[in-house]
Enzyme design. Structure first.
Site: not given
Ligand code: ITT
Length: 187
Positions: A6-7, A10, A37, A66, A163, A168-169
């Site tokens: 939904s983001n 990302k 979720e 996630d 970034k 982490h991504r």
């Protein structure tokens, strides 16, 4: 392959990272959808259920993600509740919780899950850092308060490329990508 989330932020980051890896073979399309979720103590379990849910709907190769922000002095809160906590108390609420804490250490974690109806795979990425004293302008989600290790400013003050370099991504995506190249060739 679909990246189901939904983001929009990302996906924007993932697209840019794949471009950086010079990936012409992996074409990812964003399917904007809020997935199931579950309540679980692990990001991996949540990601697996998201991937299953996405595949059930789309019947195509899917990738989901996630994330969670784990703050040491809050016993890893908000962790698996990161999305809910962000939507409720937000970054200001987190800074309030840390007011009298000595340690501001935190870890941002990403779990990317892939499922094509046959093969299930998960990939972890994490970056250690600190929660800033104040919120900065810029970025999205926890970007205004998370300073990655060895850096002096939060993600919110970095451009997309910087970034992505520390995120982490990116760590999870790199693992996924190197596995996927091989898997895709064989199948
Ligand atoms: P999905 O539809 O993909 O689940 P979401 O925004 O609900 O999108 P998560 O549950 O994975 O995403 O993320 C938990 C929270 O962490 C959520 O509030 C995000 O905005 C935030 N978050 C995740 N990655 C972030 C990043 O790179 N920078 C800042 N905040 C991030």
């Amino acid at each position: 392959m679909y990246f189901v989330s939904s983001n929009d932020n990302k996906f924007k980051e993932i697209k840019e990272m794949l471009y950086e890896y010079s990936s012409t073979r992996l074409l990812i399309e964003h399917k904007k959808m809020k997935l199931k979720e579950i309540q679980s103590s692990s990001l991996v379990e949540v990601a697996k259920v998201k991937a299953n849910d996405a595949f059930d709907v789309l019947r195509e190769k899917v990738m989901v993600e996630d994330d969670g922000l784990f703050i040491e002095s809050l016993n890893d809160f908000p962790g698996i509740y990161s999305s809910f906590v962000y939507d409720t108390i937000g970054n200001i609420g987190i800074l309030d919780l840390l007011k009298n804490k000595k340690s501001r250490r935190a870890t941002f974690k990403s779990v990317i899950a892939f499922y094509d109806g046959k093969k299930f795979k998960v990939f972890n990425g994490q970056v250690k850092g600190l929660i800033s004293e104040n919120m900065v302008e810029g970025g999205w989600g926890f970007d205004p308060i998370f300073i990655p290790e060895n850096m002096s400013v939060p993600f919110g003050q970095m451009d997309l490329k910087s970034k992505n370099k520390y995120s982490h991504r990116n760590l999870a995506l790199k693992k996924f990508y190197s596995w996927y190249e091989e898997y895709n060739e064989k199948s």
